[in-house]
Design a protein around this motif. Structure first.
Motif, PDB file in Angstrom:
ATOM      1  N   LEU A 298       0.815  -1.207   0.000  1.00 40.63           N
ATOM      2  CA  LEU A 298       0.000   0.000   0.000  1.00 40.63           C
ATOM      3  C   LEU A 298       0.853   1.263   0.000  1.00 40.63           C
ATOM      4  CD1 LEU A 298      -2.727  -0.984   2.653  1.00 40.63           C
ATOM      5  CD2 LEU A 298      -2.852  -1.176   0.155  1.00 40.63           C
ATOM      6  N   GLY A 299       2.033   1.192   0.629  1.00 39.77           N
ATOM      7  CA  GLY A 299       2.901   2.358   0.741  1.00 39.77           C
ATOM      8  C   GLY A 299       2.665   3.099   2.045  1.00 39.77           C
ATOM      9  N   HIS A 300       3.755   3.472   2.713  1.00 43.19           N
ATOM     10  CA  HIS A 300       3.627   4.116   4.020  1.00 43.19           C
ATOM     11  C   HIS A 300       2.935   5.473   3.882  1.00 43.19           C
ATOM     12  CE1 HIS A 300       4.950   6.314   7.679  1.00 43.19           C
ATOM     13  NE2 HIS A 300       4.739   5.123   8.228  1.00 43.19           N
ATOM     14  N   ASN A 301       1.885   5.657   4.694  1.00 45.55           N
ATOM     15  CA  ASN A 301       1.100   6.897   4.705  1.00 45.55           C
ATOM     16  C   ASN A 301       0.529   7.264   3.337  1.00 45.55           C
ATOM     17  OD1 ASN A 301       1.145   7.304   7.434  1.00 45.55           O
ATOM     18  ND2 ASN A 301       2.639   8.970   7.416  1.00 45.55           N
ATOM     19  N   SER A 302       0.307   6.259   2.505  1.00 49.77           N
ATOM     20  CA  SER A 302      -0.444   6.480   1.269  1.00 49.77           C
ATOM     21  C   SER A 302      -1.919   6.637   1.607  1.00 49.77           C
ATOM     22  CB  SER A 302      -0.268   5.282   0.332  1.00 49.77           C
ATOM     23  OG  SER A 302      -0.941   4.132   0.885  1.00 49.77           O
ATOM     24  N   PRO A 303      -2.736   7.143   0.696  1.00 49.51           N
ATOM     25  CA  PRO A 303      -4.169   7.235   0.977  1.00 49.51           C
ATOM     26  C   PRO A 303      -4.789   5.897   1.358  1.00 49.51           C
ATOM     27  CG  PRO A 303      -3.617   8.532  -0.961  1.00 49.51           C
ATOM     28  CD  PRO A 303      -2.382   7.766  -0.595  1.00 49.51           C
ATOM     29  N   GLN A 304      -4.365   4.838   0.695  1.00 52.78           N
ATOM     30  CA  GLN A 304      -4.917   3.517   0.994  1.00 52.78           C
ATOM     31  C   GLN A 304      -4.476   3.030   2.373  1.00 52.78           C
ATOM     32  OE1 GLN A 304      -3.230   4.339  -1.854  1.00 52.78           O
ATOM     33  NE2 GLN A 304      -5.104   4.628  -3.081  1.00 52.78           N
ATOM     34  N   TYR A 305      -3.222   3.278   2.707  1.00 51.40           N
ATOM     35  CA  TYR A 305      -2.701   2.900   4.020  1.00 51.40           C
ATOM     36  C   TYR A 305      -3.431   3.659   5.117  1.00 51.40           C
ATOM     37  CZ  TYR A 305       0.910   2.060   7.658  1.00 51.40           C
ATOM     38  OH  TYR A 305       1.587   1.708   8.795  1.00 51.40           O
ATOM     39  N   ILE A 306      -3.612   4.958   4.915  1.00 53.09           N
ATOM     40  CA  ILE A 306      -4.320   5.763   5.898  1.00 53.09           C
ATOM     41  C   ILE A 306      -5.742   5.275   6.067  1.00 53.09           C
ATOM     42  CG2 ILE A 306      -5.285   8.075   6.287  1.00 53.09           C
ATOM     43  CD1 ILE A 306      -2.670   9.208   5.109  1.00 53.09           C
ATOM     44  N   SER A 307      -6.392   4.906   4.975  1.00 53.01           N
ATOM     45  CA  SER A 307      -7.763   4.402   5.056  1.00 53.01           C
ATOM     46  C   SER A 307      -7.840   3.116   5.860  1.00 53.01           C
ATOM     47  CB  SER A 307      -8.308   4.168   3.642  1.00 53.01           C
ATOM     48  OG  SER A 307      -9.592   3.584   3.704  1.00 53.01           O
ATOM     49  N   VAL A 308      -6.923   2.185   5.612  1.00 53.42           N
ATOM     50  CA  VAL A 308      -6.914   0.921   6.358  1.00 53.42           C
ATOM     51  C   VAL A 308      -6.697   1.178   7.847  1.00 53.42           C
ATOM     52  CG1 VAL A 308      -5.584  -1.204   6.755  1.00 53.42           C
ATOM     53  CG2 VAL A 308      -6.224  -0.544   4.431  1.00 53.42           C
ATOM     54  N   LEU A 309      -5.685   1.992   8.177  1.00 52.86           N
ATOM     55  CA  LEU A 309      -5.421   2.271   9.586  1.00 52.86           C
ATOM     56  C   LEU A 309      -6.604   2.977  10.239  1.00 52.86           C
ATOM     57  CD1 LEU A 309      -1.702   3.432   9.922  1.00 52.86           C
ATOM     58  CD2 LEU A 309      -2.695   1.191  10.365  1.00 52.86           C
ATOM     59  N   ALA A 310      -7.184   3.946   9.554  1.00 51.34           N
ATOM     60  CA  ALA A 310      -8.301   4.689  10.129  1.00 51.34           C
ATOM     61  C   ALA A 310      -9.480   3.772  10.417  1.00 51.34           C
ATOM     62  CB  ALA A 310      -8.721   5.818   9.193  1.00 51.34           C
ATOM     63  N   GLU A 311      -9.793   2.886   9.501  1.00 50.72           N
ATOM     64  CA  GLU A 311     -10.918   1.971   9.731  1.00 50.72           C
ATOM     65  C   GLU A 311     -10.612   1.002  10.877  1.00 50.72           C
ATOM     66  OE1 GLU A 311     -13.966   2.076   8.636  1.00 50.72           O
ATOM     67  OE2 GLU A 311     -13.427   3.879   7.517  1.00 50.72           O
ATOM     68  N   ALA A 312      -9.371   0.530  10.962  1.00 52.35           N
ATOM     69  CA  ALA A 312      -9.005  -0.336  12.080  1.00 52.35           C
ATOM     70  C   ALA A 312      -9.143   0.415  13.403  1.00 52.35           C
ATOM     71  CB  ALA A 312      -7.581  -0.855  11.902  1.00 52.35           C
ATOM     72  N   MET A 313      -8.714   1.683  13.423  1.00 49.59           N
ATOM     73  CA  MET A 313      -8.850   2.498  14.632  1.00 49.59           C
ATOM     74  C   MET A 313     -10.319   2.692  14.995  1.00 49.59           C
ATOM     75  SD  MET A 313      -6.037   5.468  13.823  1.00 49.59           S
ATOM     76  CE  MET A 313      -4.325   5.055  13.485  1.00 49.59           C
ATOM     77  N   LYS A 314     -11.157   2.984  14.009  1.00 48.04           N
ATOM     78  CA  LYS A 314     -12.569   3.228  14.269  1.00 48.04           C
ATOM     79  C   LYS A 314     -13.267   1.975  14.793  1.00 48.04           C
ATOM     80  CE  LYS A 314     -14.686   5.348  10.892  1.00 48.04           C
ATOM     81  NZ  LYS A 314     -14.988   5.566   9.456  1.00 48.04           N
ATOM     82  N   ILE A 315     -12.962   0.837  14.189  1.00 48.48           N
ATOM     83  CA  ILE A 315     -13.572  -0.422  14.649  1.00 48.48           C
ATOM     84  C   ILE A 315     -13.143  -0.723  16.075  1.00 48.48           C
ATOM     85  CG2 ILE A 315     -13.583  -2.925  14.308  1.00 48.48           C
ATOM     86  CD1 ILE A 315     -13.332  -2.298  11.254  1.00 48.48           C
ATOM     87  N   ALA A 316     -11.841  -0.559  16.357  1.00 46.59           N
ATOM     88  CA  ALA A 316     -11.346  -0.835  17.707  1.00 46.59           C
ATOM     89  C   ALA A 316     -11.974   0.125  18.719  1.00 46.59           C
ATOM     90  CB  ALA A 316      -9.820  -0.724  17.735  1.00 46.59           C
ATOM     91  N   LEU A 317     -12.116   1.396  18.347  1.00 47.93           N
ATOM     92  CA  LEU A 317     -12.738   2.364  19.244  1.00 47.93           C
ATOM     93  C   LEU A 317     -14.208   2.037  19.457  1.00 47.93           C
ATOM     94  CD1 LEU A 317     -12.708   4.988  20.881  1.00 47.93           C
ATOM     95  CD2 LEU A 317     -13.158   6.221  18.747  1.00 47.93           C
ATOM     96  N   ARG A 318     -14.900   1.706  18.393  1.00 48.53           N
ATOM     97  CA  ARG A 318     -16.314   1.328  18.514  1.00 48.53           C
ATOM     98  C   ARG A 318     -16.490   0.151  19.457  1.00 48.53           C
ATOM     99  NH1 ARG A 318     -18.264  -1.657  13.445  1.00 48.53           N
ATOM    100  NH2 ARG A 318     -17.143  -3.286  14.599  1.00 48.53           N
ATOM    101  N   ASP A 319     -15.639  -0.861  19.314  1.00 53.75           N
ATOM    102  CA  ASP A 319     -15.735  -2.043  20.170  1.00 53.75           C
ATOM    103  C   ASP A 319     -15.374  -1.710  21.612  1.00 53.75           C
ATOM    104  OD1 ASP A 319     -16.496  -3.502  17.988  1.00 53.75           O
ATOM    105  OD2 ASP A 319     -14.559  -4.491  17.696  1.00 53.75           O
ATOM    106  N   LYS A 320     -14.377  -0.842  21.791  1.00 56.23           N
ATOM    107  CA  LYS A 320     -14.022  -0.423  23.151  1.00 56.23           C
ATOM    108  C   LYS A 320     -15.195   0.261  23.817  1.00 56.23           C
ATOM    109  CE  LYS A 320     -12.425   3.377  24.385  1.00 56.23           C
ATOM    110  NZ  LYS A 320     -12.974   4.587  25.104  1.00 56.23           N
ATOM    111  N   GLU A 321     -15.837   1.182  23.083  1.00 54.06           N
ATOM    112  CA  GLU A 321     -16.966   1.916  23.641  1.00 54.06           C
ATOM    113  C   GLU A 321     -18.101   0.977  24.030  1.00 54.06           C
ATOM    114  OE1 GLU A 321     -17.330   5.339  24.083  1.00 54.06           O
ATOM    115  OE2 GLU A 321     -15.225   5.561  23.587  1.00 54.06           O
TER     116      GLU A 321
END
Length: 546
Positions: A298-321
């Motif tokens: 995907l490439g470091h800090n590419s748009p696709q990389y950022i999208s994957v990380l952001a969705e992983a963060m959102k899912i983890a936050l949602r589950d934590k909440e």
């Protein structure tokens, strides 16, 4: 002219890193004197409480993560107190005004839940440090307080980050300004403000002889004085005289908890982190979901990389909440959330372009926390994150130290998962972590930064393990966080990348900071070579001891 010959600098055998230069120096001196990593971290933490008085101190709480190669011990000390025994779920129900706009606490009329004596919960940091020292300390307890006592008595210089905390605008979020809290007690005004009530300027010196005397008492009498001795009696007298809820029983009955770390596998590396109420589950989920992707492609800090990380963060936050909290009150389905099946399922959703919806229901915590990591010559590793939460501003009379304001993170509305309740503990994003290659520890890190801690720690781990960066490079690499449906990016992520991420359907918010989102500090020891990294948004550094 020929090339200048390289100087040979002895390789360090021990190292410590923290956000405050005075604290790093204190810890390094302990390592030079033959103290263990734990001894160095305690000395460092005591100085941190002097020179970052709104961020941490003996009136606060935290988590300590230790690895001891001599005994094979891997352990987390949870220094969290709960709501006072006399607290009630409905005690602020009629004066609650809402939630802060950034999610870091609730707003109650006259700030009583975050400022002043009623905002205080039982402090646990000294209990955690003392218990760990009893098991793993090599120097005498009293010998670890000298630098902090000297610093409090002789004075310390106001640094850029301290001045920022003193002067920043918190009212825009619904909180009292931290600098205003310095004026809540006569002692606070005397110690921290100029005679005309203005803030100390950059480069000014602050002296706190009362705190020096308190630290001298703790050095001589031990931490138990804070919980059952004369110091405890003095604390409670002042609290009760000012209509506070904390009681003799809250201190005397404080129960320290120790747990095994939560272990998560990432491409063969073992990542050890605190289990709930610590923040390891969130970091673990981000890593396990990221593992399902070919990140280098995907490439470091590419748009696709950022999208994957952001969705992983959102899912983890949602589950934590939804699922994670005080293990005394929540089931915490950790095994399911970290399972192969669940992480594969969530990764498939990310690949399909599905966007997780995050609706925050519980507050975060104060961004103004601090961290220290150390490795000694014998291989002991200690990682400590500690804080005052939202600082209360309540300085116990004639002691020089401020108490935490952790009641601000409990919901003043009865009947919610995060409602006020006697002894109830808060969830914390704190994630002091240790990473292993087989049974060999190779990396330790942690960060202050509230809900940004998990995303920041996960990204630095990925930068080291996935991208092969050195620890300092990994820490300064531009970061993103997704703690809502929007993606926040640091100011060094290129504009063309931001536009491409927006074209993927995201709201993107650019920080004005070049180095943003939690202050990660860490040490690596790959192939036995120690390297340290300090986040440039704070004032500290890493110091090696040969």
């Amino acid at each position: 002219m020929g090339r200048i010959p390289a100087r040979k600098i002895p390789a360090p055998k021990a190292m410590i890193v923290a956000p405050q230069p005075e604290a790093v120096s204190a810890g390094a001196e302990i390592l030079r004197a033959g103290g263990s990593a734990l001894d160095a971290v305690i000395a460092c933490a005591m100085v941190q409480g002097v020179v970052d008085p709104l961020m941490c101190g003996i009136g606060g709480f935290g988590m300590l993560h230790i690895y001891d190669p001599a005994t094979g011990t891997r352990k987390v000390y949870e220094g969290f107190g709960g709501c006072p025994i006399e607290s009630r779920a409905d005690m602020w129900q009629d004066i609650v005004l809402g939630e802060t706009t950034d999610g870091f606490g609730f707003i109650v009329k006259d700030f009583v839940n975050e400022a002043g004596v009623q905002s205080v919960t039982a402090p646990g940091i000294l209990k955690a440090l003392s218990a760990a020292h009893t098991e793993f300390g090599s120097m005498a307890w009293g010998d670890l307080f000298g630098a902090a006592i000297d610093c409090a008595r002789d004075g310390w210089i106001v640094r850029p980050h301290v001045y920022t905390v003193f002067t920043q605008n918190e009212r825009k979020y619904g909180r009292m300004n931290y600098g205003e809290k310095l004026a809540l007690t006569p002692d606070g005004r005397r110690i921290y403000l100029e005679p005309d009530g203005s803030y100390k300027k950059l480069g000014s010196y602050i002296r706190n002889p009362d705190l020096a005397a308190t630290l001298q008492t703790l050095a001589q009498e031990g931490a138990e004085s804070f919980y059952t001795g004369p110091l405890a009696a003095h604390i409670i007298d002042d609290v009760r005289n000012n209509n506070g809820l904390l009681s003799v029983a809250d201190l005397a009955q404080f129960r320290l908890r120790t747990t095994d770390p939560l272990s998560v596998n990432y491409r063969g590396w073992r990542v050890d982190m605190p289990a709930p109420p610590g923040g390891g589950v969130l970091v673990g989920q981000i890593l396990r979901m990221a593992e399902q992707f070919d990140l280098p492609a995907l490439g470091h800090n590419s748009p696709q990389y950022i999208s994957v990380l952001a969705e992983a963060m959102k899912i983890a936050l949602r589950d934590k909440e939804q699922f994670i909290g005080d293990p005394d009150h929540c089931d915490n389905p950790i095994d399911r959330l970290l399972s192969d099946a669940y992480c594969h399922e969530q990764a498939a959703r990310i690949r399909s372009g599905e966007k997780a919806n995050v609706v925050r229901r519980t507050p975060g915590e104060s961004k103004h926390t601090t961290h220290v990591s150390a490795i000694d010559a014998n291989g002991m590793i200690v990682s400590l994150t500690h804080t005052l939460g939202n600082p209360s501003g309540f300085i116990v009379k004639d002691t020089g130290f401020m108490m935490n304001g952790a009641m601000s993170t409990f919901d003043p509305t009865p009947g919610t998962p995060n409602s006020i309740g006697p002894g109830r503990r808060r969830y914390s994003s704190m994630c002091p972590s240790i990473i292993y290659d087989g049974e060999q520890p190779v990396f330790t890190l942690g960060a202050p930064g509230a809900s940004w801690i998990g995303p920041a720690v996960a990204q630095v781990i990925l930068n080291v393990l996935e991208w092969g960066m050195g620890v300092q490079e990994a820490i300064i690499a531009p970061r993103i966080v997704a703690t809502s449906n929007a993606i926040d990016i640091s100011n060094r992520i290129p504009v063309h990348v931001q536009k491409a991420v927006e074209q993927l359907g995201y709201e993107v918010r650019r920080s004005y900071l070049s180095y943003a989102f939690a202050g990660v500090h860490g040490i690596t020891q790959f192939d036995g070579k120690l390297e340290g990294g300090a986040d440039p948004q704070r004032d500290g550094y890493a110091e090696g001891v040969a």
